[in-house]
Design an enzyme around this catalytic site. Structure first.
Site, PDB file in Angstrom:
ATOM      1  CD  GLU A 175       2.737  -5.090   3.420  1.00 16.33           C
ATOM      2  OE1 GLU A 175       2.368  -5.660   2.379  1.00 16.33           O
ATOM      3  OE2 GLU A 175       2.418  -3.932   3.696  1.00 16.33           O
ATOM      4  CE  LYS A 217       4.764  -2.919   1.223  1.00 18.42           C
ATOM      5  NZ  LYS A 217       4.232  -2.719  -0.124  1.00 18.42           N
TER       6      LYS A 217
HETATM    7  P1  13P Z   1       1.214   1.858   1.584  1.00 13.58           P
HETATM    8  O1  13P Z   1       2.603   2.323   1.202  1.00 13.58           O
HETATM    9  O2  13P Z   1       0.115   2.753   1.099  1.00 13.58           O
HETATM   10  O3  13P Z   1       1.125   1.489   3.036  1.00 13.58           O
HETATM   11  O4  13P Z   1       0.958   0.523   0.770  1.00 13.58           O
HETATM   12  C1  13P Z   1       1.957  -0.424   0.717  1.00 13.58           C
HETATM   13  C2  13P Z   1       1.342  -1.760   0.666  1.00 13.58           C
HETATM   14  O5  13P Z   1       1.552  -2.502  -0.270  1.00 13.58           O
HETATM   15  C3  13P Z   1       0.509  -2.195   1.787  1.00 13.58           C
HETATM   16  O6  13P Z   1       0.246  -3.563   1.685  1.00 13.58           O
END
Ligand code: 13P
Length: 343
Positions: A175, A217
Site C-alpha cells: 500500500e 493497494k
Molecule cells: P481508508 O479506506 O479509510 O483510506 O482506509 C484504508 C486503509 O487501510 C488505509 O491504510
C-alpha cells in the site's frame, strides 16, 4: 507461490473486496471520539464483532484486515474473532506496519517503520490464521515534495515487507498511499502516483517479490481535497487507469483501492467509474476495494456505541458493502443508495 496466487485471486473474486478494519489504537480512538465513545478494549471488540457478524456481508467481503489487538481478541461468547470470520468464509488479514514516522532530513515527509522482528511476527500471525497482510507507506504532495529520497526509502521498505510476507506464505498487500490532502490538481496526483508506483515495482523486482502472489493497494488518482475545482468521476477514471497501465505489471492479480478520506458515496462513484472505463479500454487486473472509512463511516454513525443500534449499524454496513461491490463490477447506480437491505 501457487497458494499465494490463489489467495490473492480469491480476495479479488468478482463482486468481492476487502474491509480494512485495522485502525491503530490512535486512529480508532479518533473515530470513536467522533461518535462520543471512549476507546476501551471492550468497545473496540464489540464494534468489530458487530461488523464481522453482519449476516450477508460475506457475499461482498472476501477478507478483513485486522489490527494486532483484534487478531488475538475473542468475541463476547468466547469465540476468537478470527474464527467468526473464517466460519463465514471470510479471510483474516493483518496490518503489520508500525505506522508512518518523520523521515530524517526530509521536512514534512514520512517513512513507515516496522521491519525489525517482522519475520517472527509473521510466524505468529500465520499461527493465528492470517492469510494476507498489509503495509502502508504514506506519500505527501506539497511544495517541492515528495522527494525521490522519500519515494525510494518507502518503496524499499515495502519491498522488504512484501518479501518477508511471501516467505511466511502470507499474501502481501502493498500500500503506497499518495495522500489526497492539499490543493493540487489531478494531473499532479497522476505524476506523483506514477513516480511512486514505478519506484515501488522497481523495488519489488529487486527484492524478488512474486507479483502473482501480491495485491496492490493504491490511492485513486484524484484532485487534492482542498482543490477549488475537483475533477469529476470520469476524469478520475481516466487518469487512474492511465496511471496503472503505465506502472502496474499485468501479473499483479488485483488492485484494491483505499478510500483515503473520500466520502463513502464519492469512493463508490469513483470505483464504479474506474471499472466502467477499464471495461471499455481493457485492463489486466481486477479493480476492487479495500476500504476503511468508505465502508465504516455509515455503520459507525448508526451505531454510536449503543446496543439498541446494532441492527441499524449492521444494515448500514451491509448496504455500503453491497453498493461498493456493485461499483467494483461497474454496476452501481445512485438509485441503489436508497435501497434497503435486510440483515
Ligand atoms: P481508508 O479506506 O479509510 O483510506 O482506509 C484504508 C486503509 O487501510 C488505509 O491504510
Amino acid at each position: 507461490m501457487e497458494d499465494l496466487n490463489e489467495i490473492a485471486r480469491a480476495l479479488v473474486a468478482p463482486g468481492k473486496g476487502i474491509l480494512a478494519a485495522d485502525e491503530s489504537s490512535g486512529t480508532i480512538k479518533k473515530r470513536f471520539e467522533s461518535i462520543g465513545l471512549a476507546s476501551t478494549e471492550t468497545n473496540r471488540r464489540d464494534y468489530r464483532e458487530m461488523l464481522f457478524r453482519t449476516k450477508g456481508a460475506a457475499q461482498y467481503v472476501s477478507g478483513v484486515i485486522l489490527y494486532d489487538e483484534t487478531i488475538k481478541q475473542k468475541a463476547a461468547d468466547g469465540t476468537p474473532l478470527v474464527k467468526v470470520l473464517q466460519d463465514q468464509g471470510v479471510m483474516p488479514g493483518i496490518k503489520v506496519d508500525m505506522g508512518a514516522k518523520l523521515l530524517a532530513g526530509a521536512a514534512g515527509e514520512l517513512v513507515t517503520e516496522g521491519l525489525d522482528g517482522l519475520r517472527e511476527r509473521f510466524a505468529e500471525y500465520k499461527k493465528l490464521g492470517a492469510v494476507f497482510s498489509k503495509w502502508r507507506a504514506v506519500i505527501t504532495i506539497g511544495q517541492g515534495i515528495p522527494s525521490f529520497y522519500c519515494l525510494e526509502v518507502n518503496a524499499h521498505a515495502l519491498g522488504r515487507y512484501a518479501a518477508l510476507s511471501q516467505e511466511a506464505g502470507i499474501v502481501p498487500i502493498v500500500e503506497p498511499e499518495v495522500l489526497m490532502d492539499g490543493t493540487h490538481s489531478i494531473e499532479r496526483c497522476y505524476e506523483v502516483t506514477r513516480l511512486t508506483l514505478r519506484e515501488v515495482f522497481r523495488q519489488l523486482a529487486i527484492q524478488r517479490v512474486s507479483l502473482e502472489g501480491m495485491l496492490l493497494k493504491p490511492n485513486m488518482v484524484l484532485s487534492g481535497k482542498e482543490a477549488t475545482d475537483r475533477a469529476p468521476a470520469d476524469e478520475v477514471a481516466f487518469w487512474t487507469v492511465r496511471c496503472f497501465k503505465e506502472t502496474v505489471p499485468a501479473a499483479v492479480p488485483g488492485v484494491v483501492f483505499l478510500s483515503g478520506g473520500q466520502s463513502d458515496e464519492e469512493a463508490t462513484v469513483n470505483l464504479d467509474a474506474i471499472n466502467r472505463y477499464a471495461a471499455t479500454v481493457g485492463a489486466p487486473w481486477q479493480l476492487s476495494f479495500s476500504y476503511g472509512r468508505g465502508l465504516q463511516a455509515a455503520p459507525q454513525k448508526a451505531w454510536s456505541g449503543k446496543q439498541e443500534n446494532v441492527a441499524a449499524a449492521q444494515r448500514a454496513y451491509l448496504h455500503r458493502a453491497k453498493v461498493t461491490s456493485a461499483a467494483r463490477m461497474g454496476k452501481y447506480s445512485r438509485a441503489m443508495e436508497k435501497e434497503a437491505v435486510a440483515v
